[in-house]
Structure formats: structure tokens, C-alpha cells
Design an enzyme around this catalytic site. Structure first.
Site, short mmCIF file in Angstrom:
data_model
loop_
_atom_site.label_atom_id
_atom_site.label_comp_id
_atom_site.label_asym_id
_atom_site.label_seq_id
_atom_site.Cartn_x
_atom_site.Cartn_y
_atom_site.Cartn_z
N SER A 36 -27.50 -58.62 47.69
CA SER A 36 -28.91 -58.09 46.97
C SER A 36 -29.55 -59.43 46.41
CB SER A 36 -28.45 -57.06 46.03
OG SER A 36 -29.50 -56.74 45.30
N ASP A 79 -36.25 -57.80 46.67
CA ASP A 79 -34.98 -59.00 46.56
C ASP A 79 -34.43 -58.92 48.09
OD1 ASP A 79 -34.26 -56.07 47.16
OD2 ASP A 79 -32.62 -56.44 45.77
N ASP A 98 -34.01 -53.41 48.33
CA ASP A 98 -33.87 -52.36 48.06
C ASP A 98 -34.64 -51.75 46.66
OD1 ASP A 98 -31.86 -53.64 46.49
OD2 ASP A 98 -30.28 -52.24 47.01
N ASP A 114 -32.16 -57.80 50.04
CA ASP A 114 -32.02 -56.77 50.97
C ASP A 114 -33.02 -55.48 50.66
OD1 ASP A 114 -30.77 -55.65 48.54
OD2 ASP A 114 -29.37 -54.32 49.32
#
Length: 453
Positions: free
Chosen positions: A103, A243, A247, A245
Site C-alpha cells: 500500500s 496510494d 485503493d 496500490d
């Protein structure tokens, strides 16, 4: 939380806390677990996505080796957002999905996020079984043989289907709208510009040149100052920062002001209520959401629920209650109609929908929420449980909340990963926040609970 897996997967420094052997073992167990559920002889199929970290390729290979050794077929989505894996698993009939990402963490960390066949975070019972297998229980799992050995397949088409899904969500063209995108040198680099270009926006993209070590490095949603500068310099109508990834998503208005997850929840929640789309007339938040959000929601007649910190808990509450919107201040926003996880791209597109349909600038929409000053201090303690239950500490919290008289709040909670107590205060002024936090920290120290005491 388990020994290896926390609220957001198995995470740690690559080749230190998280090694290829760990990944291989996770793959071995998942391939066996889902394979033995196919009593009809069909082969287990699992999709894997990854972010742009250098170590993601290593972990992808190790996971694939474990999965195929257990007889599973692996479909590689390559560099793609976490929510795209959830979407593909849910819509393409996969047994499970795996996302390789840490992340917003620095590049040298990595993680393994597991999703079930519904695109939701993996059940705790399966996580516990994987951890037991990593630690040697059972000692062995059968290896696939001959024609039962699995294989890997390029499935970049799955990522393209996700892009098509995103484009289909837009209610209007973005023509004549100037949008800045900070892709954090992560997963959004592979899709964000494509989506906004396809919808007609004029796009300015920064930090979309990943090299394996620059993900989240001074960019993305954890370094919003870069996007603020670009929006102001290029006179953009709006900016979005993702961010690693993708999400989560934070926004910046046309004046260069941050619009965080709390304000996004308010803007979208109010819009959905007006359109009759806000199930139960309620939004799911976490205990870290700002008091200003709650006051604004109350003014609009919108109810809310608070969960523990983590989009996992937000989604569980949304599942239980049937609520359609929930999220975190950090920008993890879940639109239950379209996703089972936080999805930065969906968040950006739904916020764009509000702007396009209301014809209002983001500054005006976000300005309806007055964010209370907030101070958060991490206090290293000897025993988190003792600090949370100490009578003098609890009395001090009650005393400070009474002094704030409904115009502020106090929150003490133990960190899930560190030996610290987080002391958070919201109040009408920065000075009042600071004074209240320091008094509470003083009580922790006076009770001999801090490491410094």
C-alpha cells in the site's frame, strides 16, 4: 490479528519479515485449499496482481510456484490496483485473488493481500489455517503430479476489463475539465490517465514513472503537497492523489485545498441521499473520522456508524447493515454498489460525478464541512492493555471530554502493530488540542505507564 497477517494482509520488509518462502507457503496452502473444494474435478483458478515494487516480481514468482505446485492455475494481471483484482475475481469466477502490495509503505516493504471468491478480504478461518501451515501444521500437503500440476497464464485482459468498468461508471463526459493525477509511481500509473483521457478530461499526470524503488517516495496520497502545487500552478479544476496500490484516493480542490476522505464521504453521501441512493440514510465511518464530519452529517439528516480503524471493518459493517457508502479519513472509500474494497479510481469518478451533475466547484461542496483541528500523539507504553484500562487515565479522558462540552472529543486507542497508545484530541482550536493532549500524556506518565516514566 494473527502472527503473520494483520488487518491488511501479510506485510513486512521484503526478504526480512516477508520472504519468498512465505509467499510459496501461502500459495501452496491456497492452491490445495481451493483445489480440494472442487469435487467435480475442475481446476482451481486464482488471479494475482501486483504493484510496482522491485520485490513484487520475486513474490509473484514464489506465489505462482506454490499455487501451481498444489495444482492451481494462476492468472497474472501484472501491475494493477488492488480493487481491480477484487473486481476480476468477483466478475470472472475465480476461486480467490492475491494482491502483492504494501500500500502506502516505502518500496522496501511488501505485502500479500488475500481475497475470497467474492472479491472480499479473506475469511479469518482461512487466514488462521494458512498461518498454521506456515508454522508446520499440517507438516505436509500433497503436491500435484503429472497433468494435475498447474500453470500460469497472462491475464492482462482482466486489467483492461476493469478499465472498461471504470469508464462505464461515468455519467457525463469530462470534456473541458482539467484534472491533475498523482499516481504515486504505483499501480495507478497503469490505468488512471487512460480512464480520464477516455472520458475526455485534460489530464496532467505526475509520478507515473515507476522504477521499482520510487513508489510512494515523496508522492501520492501520503505527500499531498505535490498535487497541491500542480493544481495551483496549472490552474486545474481538481486533483486526485492515489496510494501505492490505488485503493485510496484524496482530492485537492481548484484552490489547492486538501479534500480528505471525511469530506469525500460527506459530499458523496449528501449527493446520494438527494438521489435516493443512500441505503438506510446512513454512512459507515471509523472512530478516527473528524467531529466536523459528524456535525455536517447531522445537519443534513444523515445517520452514521463508527467502526474500528481499517476498511476491513468498514466493509464488514456495510455487509451487516446493507449500507452503501463507507470509508476512512485516509481516503479508503467503499461504494458498495461498485466495489467490495476501497477503490481510489471509483472514488475519483464518483466525486467527479457530483461535480459534473451539480455544476459546483469542489471548494464549495467541501466547504460545507468544517474540519475540527486534530492532534494525534503516539505514546510509547509498557503495557497497552494496562494503559487502556487504567482508572486514572479513564477518569482523565472523561474529565477532558466533559470540559470540551460537545465541541470536541478525546480518543485513546492502542496501536495494532506498535507498543504505543494513540492519544487523539479534536477541539475548536489547535491550542486547545495541544493542551488537552499534553494533560492526558501527563496522566499516562504519572501512572508509570509510559516507557519514559
Amino acid at each position: 490479528m494473527g502472527k503473520y497477517f494483520g488487518t491488511d494482509g501479510f506485510r513486512g520488509e521484503a526478504n526480512v519479515e516477508l520472504t519468498p518462502m512465505h509467499a510459496y507457503q501461502v500459495g501452496r496452502y491456497l492452491g490445495w485449499y481451493y483445489g480440494q473444494k472442487h469435487t467435480d474435478g475442475a481446476r482451481c483458478q486464482i488471479a494475482i496482481g501486483k504493484d510496482t515494487r522491485r520485490s513484487s516480481y520475486m513474490l509473484e514468482d514464489a506465489l505462482s510456484a506454490g499455487l501451481t505446485a498444489s495444482g492451481a492455475d494462476v492468472y497474472l494481471l501484472h501491475v494493477t490496483p488492488t480493487p481491480s483484482v477484487a473486481y476480476v475475481v468477483r466478475t470472472e469466477g475465480f476461486d480467490a485473488g492475491i494482491m502483492i502490495s504494501a500500500s502506502h509503505n516505502p518500496f522496501y516493504d511488501n505485502g500479500i493481500k488475500l481475497l475470497n471468491g467474492n472479491g472480499e478480504k479473506m475469511e479469518e478461518s482461512v487466514i488462521e489455517a494458512i498461518e498454521a501451515w506456515i508454522d508446520g501444521t499440517p507438516a505436509e500437503l500433497p503436491l500435484a503430479r503429472r497433468e494435475n500440476i498447474g500453470r500460469t497464464t497472462d491475464f492482462s485482459a482482466g486489467r483492461h476489463r476493469y478499465i472498461g468498468h471504470l469508464i462505464s461508471l461515468a455519467t457525463r463526459s469530462f470534456k473541458n475539465v482539467k484534472v491533475a493525477l498523482d499516481c504515486a509511481n504505483g499501480s495507478a500509473s497503469s490505468i488512471a490517465k487512460n480512464v480520464f483521457d477516455a472520458l475526455g478530461a485534460t489530464t496532467i499526470v505526475i509520478h507515473a514513472e515507476p522504477n521499482g524503488t520510487n513508489i510512494n517516495l515523496g508522492c501520492g496520497s501520503t505527500h499531498i503537497e505535490n498535487l497541491i502545487e500542480i493544481v495551483k500552478r496549472e490552474h486545474c479544476d481538481i486533483g486526485f492523489a492515489f496510494d501505492g496500490d490505488a485503493d485510496r484516493c484524496l482530492a485537492v480542490d481548484e484552490n489547492g485545498e486538501l479534500v480528505d476522505g471525511d469530506r469525500i464521504l460527506y459530499i458523496c453521501g449528501k449527493y446520494m441521499k438527494q438521489r435516493g441512493e443512500l441505503a438506510n440514510n446512513r454512512i459507515v465511518t471509523t472512530i478516527m473520522s473528524n467531529l466536523g464530519l459528524y456535525k455536517a452529517l447531522e445537519r443534513e439528516g444523515i445517520a452514521y456508524e463508527k467502526t474500528k480503524v481499517g476498511d476491513k471493518y468498514v466493509y464488514e459493517e456495510m455487509q451487516r447493515s446493507g449500507d452503501r457508502l463507507g470509508g476512512e479519513q485516509s481516503g479508503h472509500i467503499i461504494f458498495a454498489k461498485y466495489a467490495t474494497t476501497g477503490d481510489g479510481m471509483v472514488t475519483a469518478l464518483k466525486l467527479m460525478e457530483v461535480l459534473m451533475e451539480t455544476k459546483a466547484p469542489l471548494s464549495r461542496l467541501a466547504g460545507e464541512v468544517t474540519i475540527y483541528p486534530q492532534r494525534l500523539k503516539n505514546v510509547a507504553v509498557r503495557d497497552k492493555a494496562a494503559a487502556e484500562t487504567n482508572a486514572a487515565v479513564l477518569a482523565a479522558v472523561k474529565r477532558e471530554e466533559a470540559a470540551l462540552a460537545g465541541d470536541g472529543r478525546v480518543l485513546l486507542r492502542a496501536s495494532g502493530t506498535e507498543p504505543v497508545i494513540r492519544v487523539m484530541v479534536e477541539a475548536s482550536s489547535e491550542a486547545l488540542c495541544d493542551e488537552t493532549v499534553e494533560r492526558l500524556v501527563g496522566v499516562l506518565a504519572a501512572e508509570g505507564l509510559t516507557l519514559e516514566s
